[in-house]
Design a protein around this motif. Structure first.
Motif, PDB file in Angstrom:
ATOM      1  N   ASP A  79       0.813  -1.214   0.000  1.00 28.68           N
ATOM      2  CA  ASP A  79       0.000   0.000   0.000  1.00 28.68           C
ATOM      3  C   ASP A  79       0.845   1.263   0.000  1.00 28.68           C
ATOM      4  N   SER A  80       2.117   1.166   0.416  1.00 26.78           N
ATOM      5  CA  SER A  80       2.995   2.333   0.432  1.00 26.78           C
ATOM      6  C   SER A  80       4.438   1.853   0.515  1.00 26.78           C
ATOM      7  N   PHE A  81       5.369   2.746   0.133  1.00 24.43           N
ATOM      8  CA  PHE A  81       6.788   2.425   0.241  1.00 24.43           C
ATOM      9  C   PHE A  81       7.207   2.454   1.709  1.00 24.43           C
ATOM     10  N   SER A  82       8.059   1.519   2.109  1.00 25.76           N
ATOM     11  CA  SER A  82       8.528   1.481   3.491  1.00 25.76           C
ATOM     12  C   SER A  82       9.633   2.498   3.737  1.00 25.76           C
ATOM     13  N   ASP A  83      10.369   2.875   2.684  1.00 28.44           N
ATOM     14  CA  ASP A  83      11.419   3.877   2.816  1.00 28.44           C
ATOM     15  C   ASP A  83      11.772   4.368   1.415  1.00 28.44           C
TER      16      ASP A  83
END
Length: 212
Positions: A79-83
């Protein structure tokens, strides 16, 4: 069917998967004429969101107006980039070890070929900019770099000195400080391939000849 979609600035460069994390590198060229009110034209984005200033790295001597954009994505929860992280002036040859990502970028310095090495560490979807270093010579390909016992080995580089081509082997520590080298190997020849196996390095050279 497509379940989700993530985007990042630039053109695809390369990618690696470690565990359930995907690390995708892209290169974003900055236009010569900037529109200050259009930050997305000169600041990298992921999912249309500008990278914050503390995730943008500008070395003392950037080799080009090209950003290397590097986000990490958990592919089991996409759902989103972790970093995410980015550095200016990087992109060319990429080598990835178990814990580090190295990017070598060719630069020209008063007619001599040099290479900027950018190092990033990665673990469990977290990215850290470690160091940036300029060394003599140019890399042939990703196999010209190798990490061994936490040292980075440039198995062989090729450079021109007073019109004569020669080669060298360079050893850098975990912060890219030089700790050893063997230079001026195979004069007037250039590297065609290089490999490392254990504590030995191998490279193949051929003389520069007239193509006719």
């Amino acid at each position: 069917k497509q379940l989700t979609k993530r985007t990042q600035s630039g053109s695809y460069f390369t990618s690696r998967k470690n565990g359930h994390y995907m690390y995708t590198l892209s290169t974003m060229n900055i236009p010569a004429s900037l529109k200050k009110d259009d930050k997305k034209s000169y600041v990298p984005c992921t999912d249309d969101d500008l990278l914050p200033e503390d995730r943008l790295y500008i070395p003392e001597r950037a080799s080009s107006n090209c950003y290397l954009v590097l986000p990490a994505l958990d592919i089991t929860y996409a759902d989103s980039f972790s970093d995410r992280i980015s550095t200016l002036g990087a992109g060319g040859v990429c080598y990835v070890s178990e814990n580090s990502i190295y990017v070598g970028t060719h630069i020209s310095d008063e007619g001599y070929g040099k290479t900027t090495i950018s190092k990033f560490s990665y673990a469990d979807g977290k990215l850290t900019a470690v160091a940036n270093r300029i060394i003599d010579g140019t890399l042939n390909d990703q196999f010209s770099m190798d990490e061994y016992n936490r040292y980075l080995r440039f198995v062989a580089t090729t450079y021109t000195e007073n019109g004569s081509t020669s080669n060298g082997l360079y050893i850098l520590d975990d912060t890219l400080n030089p700790v050893g080298s063997v230079e001026k190997l195979a004069r007037d020849e250039r590297i065609y391939s290089a490999r490392s196996m254990g504590d030995r390095a191998y490279f193949v050279t051929y003389p520069e000849t007239d193509p006719v």
